[in-house]
Design a protein around this motif. Structure first.
Motif, PDB file in Angstrom:
ATOM      1  N   GLU A  49      -5.822   1.495  -2.225  1.00 16.13           N
ATOM      2  CA  GLU A  49      -4.371   1.297  -2.304  1.00 16.13           C
ATOM      3  C   GLU A  49      -3.624   2.027  -1.201  1.00 16.13           C
ATOM      4  O   GLU A  49      -2.402   1.984  -1.132  1.00 16.13           O
ATOM      5  N   SER A  57      -2.825   2.831   2.899  1.00 15.01           N
ATOM      6  CA  SER A  57      -2.887   2.344   4.277  1.00 15.01           C
ATOM      7  C   SER A  57      -2.830   3.552   5.197  1.00 15.01           C
ATOM      8  O   SER A  57      -1.799   4.217   5.317  1.00 15.01           O
ATOM      9  N   ASP A  66       0.818  -1.209   0.000  1.00 15.75           N
ATOM     10  CA  ASP A  66       0.000   0.000   0.000  1.00 15.75           C
ATOM     11  C   ASP A  66       0.852   1.259   0.000  1.00 15.75           C
ATOM     12  O   ASP A  66       2.021   1.251   0.375  1.00 15.75           O
TER      13      ASP A  66
END
Length: 1763
Positions: free
Chosen positions: A1705, A1707, A1648
């Protein structure tokens, strides 16, 4: 001396066997000069050693067999008891009997000091009697000569195989002769004893010295054995063997005692001295000559061997050499082993008697008694203050029965509380126990089988009481009952007076007579006698118990009752009290007592509230608010602000609380005391606090247990439940220890830190408080990690303490060992036994919360393992009864997750065999491990199954393991549902070996408490566990303290948010990845740097036309060596780095990335070189034309020079003629060559735009700069086919004020930036500086932009761009590239426009013209022409080389550029803050790539400026000298070649240029058209080149400056551009909420996107729904809430990934990590931001209250905390 009319002289001859003289001649002289009447052989009674046996054999061997008739044996003794038991000893010892029999049965006994006149008189009488029995015969020289001859014969027969006898150095041989008038001689031979003239003091001292020497102890250094050293982990901690060598006795004893192994007294030793030596059966060559009788007499016996060290001597030697803390620890552990403890201890060297009261201070004894209602009452008291009856036991004279063994039968028949003569290892070599008084307590269990109904102290005086009058007096004075053991009641005995006095005393007296057979009889009231001879010991013991009970009963009824209190012993005279003798201990005690005085008259349950207010209600309220804040949905900003304000108010109220005198005193003492006094103060304070609370806690526990029993019996009693809760609260309030004091200090620190000012009355600055706690941790005290009462981690305090720990110790590596288990399952006991720790284990003081304690490692172990300390974390027992109703299963899971996450290894402790308990703990543990797996953490675990009734190998354990595995698998399936994890069995979650990682422990106690000792099997299990632990630990790298600090923060933050997996931020993993990124940056730069060199060489070769094609395979081949180096470096990094276990997950992906990088570098280099090749034809024409013109000018100037040769000395005429000539030639060339005109890119762009369809005339005038646009909403048009209704459109329009258009803006901005970046690359690829500008470039650029926009529109879901978007984009990019194109065109014009070019060359040509005029040789002129032609290539080459070298240096040394992308980002933000330029901030936020390029250019420029003289110029000088050297080498090589081959100038030139084709753009064609006539002196040519080259070099160096350096470099060769190309190959994806750019160093990275910190979402212009108010949320806070955002449909922020695309995508860890930097920025530029966006910040007044507190310095410093 004179005896029977004869003068007797005594001669001592020591070490006769060791003399370097000839032994035979020496002994012959003795025999010849003296008439010997006796040999006196001295043996220590009871100590017949191998050396003693050899002494007789030595006499026989040297003096012959007849010497035995002259031998007299003397047995020496230390005590009368030994003397009296000589007959018994002889019967028991066959060796002694044989020895006496050999010497004719002659022996005599005397005291060791031989000072008794009657004994000496008796000895002389016996020697005279021996002389008479031998018929006045003497040992003669004839006898000796006979013995000598027999010895010689034997030596010949043994073929020289017999070895000489070597006697050890510790063995004394003393030869004493007595001379009479008749020359009669008495010779005394002593081994291991004392000679006749030695006194007792010296002999005893020597034996004691020898003992300490054997044990490797320094008797004079009483601090040699320090607790801090003994408790550190060493090889002895993990492995000690029996039997052990004497040198390891002390360590083995200590390790066993620390593990509470009572077998510490039974340690066997290895025989370490000489092996038994004897003649072998093969001594004789001829077997027919074998003679058993002769061999038996000649066989050499075993050599000298000392007796084993007495077990009690080992214990007492340790006691004498230990420091105060080790003594206390040992005595505490001995008490736990149910052993007697030293009460009065004589110093072995000074005989001063010490009362070690300090050693008893930590010992508590518990017992149960029945009250008058026959109810069992439990009591627990410190032994030093317990008031109990005391029975003193001592003996007079020697007795046949063991006194200590008899006492043991009273206390515990199955355990040797007192060591006695029949214990394993016992012998009469005991040196350190005589005069020692030991004490032990009998503690009843409240059962009918108890021998005594009350707790009784038994004191045992070792040795003859008559020899130890001080000890005897103290015991008899303080005893409740005196028990004396003696052979008989004899009026004439030396002890008669003592017995008489005791009999007259009013205290009960019991006489045990070893030579009488009578049963118990009461002579008078309280006076008993019991016979022991030939009686059953059990019967006699039973009678003694009755007599003691009766005596105690009667004495309690009378006024003569004596109650013993151990502390009162210190009042006795004639002894030294350790506490008073040690100044540090005494002062520490006084300070602690003074502090405890502050608690006087205070109720225990109210003390915390009065003295420790900060950890009370306010702290608990703050904890509750903090959890509410983290776990709230956060939908209402009002609520959130209110909660934060309330928390601040609580902190302020906490800060306003008065600091108690109690805490003030503690802090003052800790700050002012010396390092030596401080540990005593802390220990005393803990002791006194324990004493202060123990009685009340015991009562409360009794009340609790009683009430709990009622509640269980009648479950519906609500009132009883309420009462139970009340008692539970009282228990909690009454528990008061050092940990609570530290907790208070922690809260004082946190409250001061919160308001950032000192607390009134605090005796020091609050910032120094963590240092105080860190010092305590280093000293071995536990630190509270989680507050058990508030169920909260004081993160600020713990972090500050760890920071101080790092400052004091360095960033050491620690191995974290955590323990989980049900309440009271023996966790703390197990840890204490494993590591010698002191976690609280009593029922009244069970560990609450979590505590961490440092365990030191020895230097040897540090080398063997990979860490410096073990950090032991002991936790609050799960399912604690007193927490019932408050501690839920959820909180248990929190604790388990926290501990498992912290631990490198977790011990799961299971008590008993209850399936329900097993299932309960396993369910918690499995879920915790599952969470670790989901956040990529992989700790290891072990299960310890305690209190297993029967630990057997084989089927039962195998069955238990099988059931455990099944349960674990079952729990895994259940937990997998809760955690949404795909796991079928426990091994799917964690690597686990059911055979190795499950340990079964025996029951702790060997019998029934309170008198039962620890089970030795339990101790063996502990040792086995330590060994397995060592195996696990040896595979781990541990954690640095810095990483531990981060781990604690991350775990707790995640647990606060309840959604652990989603909230956990693995700081260690992040730090490790950042480290990998830094290494990747080095690897990638190494490859790029190498390829730059390769590219430069190939570019030179292409320009020199030595190569005409480029292939990727050739480039890969050139890069192969460096590629292998990088691969090797990568491999070593992944395999050897301390965090390799974490790194392994990225190994494959990074290997792929490096491979892709190599391919990209090769591909890009091939492309650039191929373009150069393609442009070569056109460039050839340009270069050829320029070269033709230059060479034509040279030829014509030569012709002119020939004409003006006669005027060569007239400089004025020459210059005038040359200038005229030069002007005419240049004008002619200019006429023939079309001039290079100025260009107008903007005009070309306008013309292009006017040709676009649907674009109004002069539309470019209305265009906007697309790069400075705040939003792109005006360019967006909804698709008609999208199906969006008006209602939805309205919603969309409203929603865009918040998040909908934020995503669209980010997408469009990404598109715009990428198109601009690619456009920039296209412009560079046109190589305008060399090829010139063409209008078609703008057309091609426009077409490319249009194609990208169309392609994007086709992929967009529900919108397209307006026509204005394309127009504005093309215009903006053209305007942006205009400067670059103009600059490159200027360079092209300067290089190719005749006017510019030849104007620059004029000076050089005039110089050559002068040489022509002066008649210089053709070779000299040709050399100068070559050097002038080389000037420009040399400058270019040197500048390029210097630029590459400098780039490499900057990349390594420049602090902002030598790390990963995160580090670069931090420096960018710091620079922005220092500059405080709002426009730059906006550019950074909206155009991060552009800002990065600008930052890099500034950094490089600054670096060059600051380091120009020190670094840049020296590099350039070095490069030009190196190039000069290469040029001269090429010239010399060419000269050598043509001279050897008779070549001409053309051959010389071809070879010369070929040699330089790699390093310079210079070829033979540059000199084509020039006449070479007359150039045949190549040596001169070489010399002139050398001379002129120096001038060229000097000129290049002179012109080199900070201005000319970048100016004369092509753009692609500049250091900043090289670094931009390198550092911009990273991730540029922006957060969809706040537009923070992903800080991953790698483009298209795995995993990510993430940033170390997010920004305020309002910085993107986003607003709250249906408002015009800018958002003030940080993403990390936003994604933990139930707020919503719109991207075509509504999504919860906490489920942001469901929105897909870029959201999925990213975090973003949900927490409260709000970077102060961005709070400062918003406050600093609030007005600018509101003006820029045309909107106000929502609730600015409330927000600014908290945000405005940060200064610029604090903002900048906060960056370092996050990166």
């Amino acid at each position: 001396m004179k005896k029977s009319g004869h003068h007797i002289s005594v001669i001592n001859l020591i070490g006769i066997h060791e003399t370097t003289l000839d032994l035979d001649s020496l002994t012959a002289q003795l025999v010849n000069e003296n008439e010997i009447i006796a040999f006196v052989f001295v043996v220590r009674l009871g100590h017949l050693t191998d050396a003693d046996k050899m002494g007789i054999e030595w006499l026989q061997r040297v003096f012959g067999d007849r010497v035995l008739q002259f031998v007299m044996i003397i047995f020496t003794y230390e005590s009368q008891e030994e003397s009296d038991s000589i007959i018994d000893d002889l019967k028991k010892n066959s060796a002694l009997e044989r020895l006496i029999e050999k010497c004719g049965g002659r022996y005599h006994t005397c005291s060791k000091n031989m000072s008794s006149q009657p004994e000496m008189k008796d000895l002389m009488n016996r020697i005279e009697q021996l002389f008479i029995e031998n018929k006045q015969q003497r040992y003669t020289s004839q006898m000796y000569n006979t013995a000598l001859r027999e010895r010689g014969t034997l030596q010949n027969r043994t073929c020289q195989r017999d070895q000489p006898i070597i006697i050890g150095k510790n063995t004394d041989y003393t030869l004493t002769t007595e001379r009479r008038e008749t020359q009669a001689i008495v010779e005394k031979f002593s081994i291991g004893g004392s000679s006749l003239d030695e006194n007792n003091g010296n002999g005893g001292r020597q034996e004691t010295d020898n003992l300490f020497h054997r044990l490797h102890l320094d008797k004079r250094d009483h601090s040699k054995l320090r607790a801090i050293d003994v408790l550190q982990l060493s090889k002895h901690s993990f492995q000690f063997h029996e039997p052990c060598a004497e040198k390891d006795l002390i360590q083995t004893f200590l390790q066993k005692v620390l593990m509470m192994n009572y077998r510490a007294r039974y340690i066997k030793t290895i025989e370490t001295q000489h092996e038994e030596q004897q003649t072998n059966n093969d001594f004789f060559e001829d077997e027919s000559d074998l003679d058993i009788f002769q061999d038996a007499s000649l066989t050499l016996k075993e050599t000298n061997r000392s007796d084993d060290v007495h077990p009690m001597d080992v214990q007492m030697a340790v006691f004498h050499c230990a420091d105060s803390f080790l003594k206390q620890l040992i005595v505490t552990k001995l008490s736990q082993c149910q052993y007697a403890l030293p009460l009065l201890v004589p110093d072995p060297f000074t005989q001063e008697i010490e009362f070690p009261l300090w050693t008893f201070r930590q010992i508590n004894k518990s017992w149960k008694i029945k009250n008058t209602n026959n109810e069992i009452i439990s009591k627990i008291q410190p032994v030093w203050k317990a008031k109990t009856p005391m029975v003193s036991v001592f003996r007079f004279d020697s007795v046949s029965s063991s006194k200590s063994q008899l006492i043991n039968s009273l206390i515990n028949e199955k355990h040797n509380t007192f060591f006695h003569r029949n214990c394993p290892g016992s012998s009469k070599t005991r040196l350190l126990m005589d005069g020692v008084v030991e004490i032990a307590w009998y503690c009843p269990s409240g059962k009918d089988t108890d021998k005594f109904t009350q707790c009784i102290a038994f004191c045992n005086l070792h040795g003859d009481a008559g020899d130890h009058k001080t000890q005897l007096q103290i015991l008899t004075e303080m005893a409740s009952v005196n028990v004396v053991i003696l052979p008989r009641l004899d009026k004439n005995d030396k002890s008669a007076a003592h017995i008489q006095n005791l009999y007259k005393d009013r205290k009960p007296l019991i006489c045990l007579l070893t030579e009488e057979e009578s049963r118990v009889s009461e002579m008078r009231k309280g006076k008993y006698k019991i016979g022991l001879n030939k009686r059953n010991q059990s019967a006699a013991s039973e009678e003694l118990v009755k007599a003691i009970n009766k005596s105690l009963s009667s004495s309690s009824e009378s006024s003569s009752s004596s109650i013993f209190r151990l502390e009162d012993v210190s009042k006795q005279s004639g002894i030294r009290v350790d506490e008073e003798h040690d100044d540090y201990c005494r002062k520490g005690k006084e300070a602690a007592q003074q502090m405890m005085g502050l608690l006087k008259d205070k109720k225990l349950t109210e003390i915390k509230e009065l003295c420790l207010p900060c950890q009370g209600k306010l702290w608990h309220q703050w904890c509750a608010k903090n959890k509410e804040l983290h776990r709230s949905q956060g939908n209402e900003i009002d609520m959130e602000i209110k909660q934060k304000d309330e928390m601040k108010k609580i902190r302020k109220d906490q800060h306003m609380l008065d600091i108690s005198e109690f805490i003030k005193f503690f802090i003052t003492e800790m700050k002012s005391q010396s390092q030596n006094k401080k540990p005593f103060f802390l220990k005393w304070l803990a002791i006194l606090l324990d004493e202060y609370t123990s009685a009340d806690l015991s009562k409360l526990h009794y009340k609790y247990d009683e009430k709990w029993s009622k509640v269980r019996a009648e479950q519906q009693m609500t009132s009883e439940h309420a009462e139970l809760d009340r008692i539970s609260k009282e228990l909690q309030a009454a528990t008061f220890g050092l940990e609570h004091i530290l907790r208070e200090i922690g809260q004082i620190y946190e409250s001061c830190k919160s308001v950032n000012k000192n607390k009134e009355g605090l005796p020091c600055d609050f910032s120094s408080l963590p240092s105080l706690a860190a010092e305590m941790m280093i000293s071995g005290f536990p630190l509270e990690l989680m507050d058990g009462d508030a169920a909260h981690v004081p993160v600020v305090w713990v972090t500050a303490v760890l920071d101080q720990l790092i400052q004091k110790l360095g960033d050491q590596r620690v191995f974290v060992l955590s323990v989980l288990g049900i309440q009271s399952s023996g966790k703390s006991t197990m840890l204490n036994a494993m590591f010698g720790l002191q976690f609280a284990v009593s029922a009244g003081r069970c560990t609450r919360g979590a505590f961490m304690q440092l365990v030191r490692m020895s230097e040897e172990m540090k080398k063997q393992l990979k860490f410096d300390y073990i950090l032991v974390v002991d936790t609050e027992g799960l399912r604690a009864l007193e927490l019932a109703g408050r501690l839920t299963r959820h909180q248990d899971n929190e604790m388990a997750t926290f501990v498992v996450g912290l631990g490198s290894l977790t011990l799961i402790n299971i008590f008993g065999e209850s399936p329900s308990e097993l299932q309960e703990i396993l369910q918690i543990v499995v879920q915790a491990f599952m969470r670790m797996k989901k956040v990529n953490m992989s700790p290891s675990c072990m299960f310890v199954h305690q209190n297993v009734s029967e630990v057997t190998a084989g089927e039962k354990n195998m069955d238990g393991r099988r059931r455990l595995q099944e349960t674990l698998d079952e729990m895994t399936k259940l937990a997998a549902k809760d955690e949404v994890c795909d796991a079928e069995c426990f091994n799917d979650v964690i690597t686990f070996d059911i055979q190795k990682d499950v340990k079964y422990f025996a029951q702790l106690w060997e019998g029934s408490p309170p008198m039962a000792p620890p089970n030795p099997s339990y101790c063996e299990n502990i040792q086995e566990l330590k060994t397995t632990f060592f195996s696990h630990a040896s595979k781990s790298e541990g954690l640095t303290l810095t990483h531990l600090k981060s781990r604690i923060n991350d775990l707790w933050e995640a647990l606060l948010n309840e959604r652990f997996v989603f909230s956990f931020r693995n700081a260690l993993e992040i730090a490790t990845y950042r480290k990998l990124e830094t290494e990747y940056s080095k690897w990638s730069w190494s490859l790029r740097r190498t390829m730059l060199d390769i590219e430069n060489k190939l570019h030179n070769n292409i320009e020199n036309e030595t190569i005409n094609e480029i292939s990727e395979s050739d480039l890969q081949g050139n890069l192969k060596v460096k590629s292998r180096e990088v691969e090797k470096s990568m491999s070593e990094f992944f395999e050897k780095d301390k965090d390799k276990d974490i790194l392994i997950q990225w190994k494959t992906s990074f290997q792929i990335k490096i491979k892709e990088l190599k391919e990209n570098i090769v591909r890009e280099t091939a492309r650039k070189l191929s373009e150069i090749l393609q442009q070569q034809d056109m460039k050839k024409k340009i270069d050829a034309q320029r070269t033709r013109h230059e060479n034509t000018l040279l030829e014509k100037s030569k012709e002119l020079a020939i004409k003006l040769k006669d005027k060569a000395n007239d400089e004025t005429i020459l210059k005038k003629e040359f200038d005229t000539f030069w002007k005419e030639c240049v004008n002619k060339i200019t006429t023939e060559t079309p001039p290079i005109k100025d260009i107008d890119v903007i005009k070309d762009m306008k013309q292009l735009i006017s040709n676009y369809e649907s674009v109004p005339v002069n539309a470019w005038k209305k265009s906007k700069d697309i790069f400075s646009m705040r939003h792109y909403s005006d360019y967006v048009q909804l698709k008609k086919s999208s199906g969006i209704t008006k209602h939805v459109k309205d919603t969309f329009k409203s929603a865009k004020l918040k998040f909908a258009y934020v995503e669209i803006d980010n997408q469009i901005r990404t598109l715009v930036n990428d198109i601009a970046e690619q456009a920039d690359k296209r412009i560079k690829s046109y190589n305008i500086a060399k090829m010139g500008y063409n209008k078609t470039y703008i057309q091609e650029l426009s077409d490319y932009i249009k194609a990208r926009v169309v392609d994007y529109e086709q992929g967009a879901k529900n919108y397209v761009f307006t026509n204005e978007f394309l127009m504005d984009l093309v215009i903006s990019i053209c305007k942006r590239e205009n400067k670059v194109i103009i600059d490159q065109h200027r360079r092209y014009r300067q290089a190719n426009d005749p006017v510019f070019h030849f104007e620059k060359k004029s000076k050089d040509y005039y110089s050559i013209f002068q040489k022509y005029c002066q008649g210089a040789t053709s070779a000299a002129i040709f050399a100068e022409i070559i050097c002038q032609k080389l000037k420009e290539p040399i400058q270019k080459s040197v500048y390029k080389d210097t630029a590459r070298d400098l780039t490499n240096e900057i990349q390594i040394n420049c602090e902002s550029l030598n790390g990963n992308r995160c580090k670069l980002e931090k420096h960018i933000l710091k620079t922005l803050a220092e500059q405080e330029d709002f426009d730059k901030y906006i550019n950074y936020i909206y155009n991060p790539r552009d800002h990065l390029k600008s930052f890099l250019r500034d950094e490089v420029s600054q670096y060059i400026t600051e380091n120009f003289q020190e670094s840049v110029r020296p590099k350039m000088k070095e490069n030009i000298e190196l190039l000069q050297q290469k040029i001269m080498e090429a010239a010399h090589s060419a000269t050598t070649l043509v001279n050897a081959t008779s070549g001409d100038v053309q051959k010389w030139l071809n070879h010369f240029t070929l040699q330089l084709s790699d390093v310079l753009i210079f070829s033979a064609k540059d000199l084509s058209g020039l006449s070479h006539d007359g150039v045949d002196n190549f040596k001169l040519l070489e010399d002139v080149i050398s001379e002129e080259l120096g001038s060229v070099s000097s000129e290049v160096q002179r012109k080199f400056s900070t201005d000319t350096f970048p100016e004369n470099l092509e753009q692609m060769d500049r250091p900043d551009e090289i670094l931009i190309d390198h550092l911009c190959q990273c991730c540029w994806v922006q957060c969809p909420f706040c537009a923070a750019t992903c800080t991953n160093t790698i483009e298209n990275h795995p995993g990510d996107h993430s940033v170390p910190f997010h920004r305020v979402d309002g910085l993107t212009g986003s607003c709250y729904d249906e408002t015009e108010c800018l958002g003030a949320d940080f993403c990390t806070n936003l994604v933990r809430t139930a707020k919503m955002f719109y991207t075509g449909q509504w999504f919860l922020c906490r489920e942001y990934r469901k929105a897909g695309n870029v959201y999925a995508e990213w975090s973003i860890t949900p927490d409260f990590s709000e970077l102060p930097y961005w709070k400062w920025f918003v406050c600093r530029f609030q007005e600018d931001l509101e003006e820029y966006f045309g909107k106000k910040f929502d609730r600015w007044q409330e927000i600014s209250n908290g945000w405005s507190q940060y200064s610029k310095e604090q903002a900048i410093n906060s960056l370092d905390e996050y990166i």
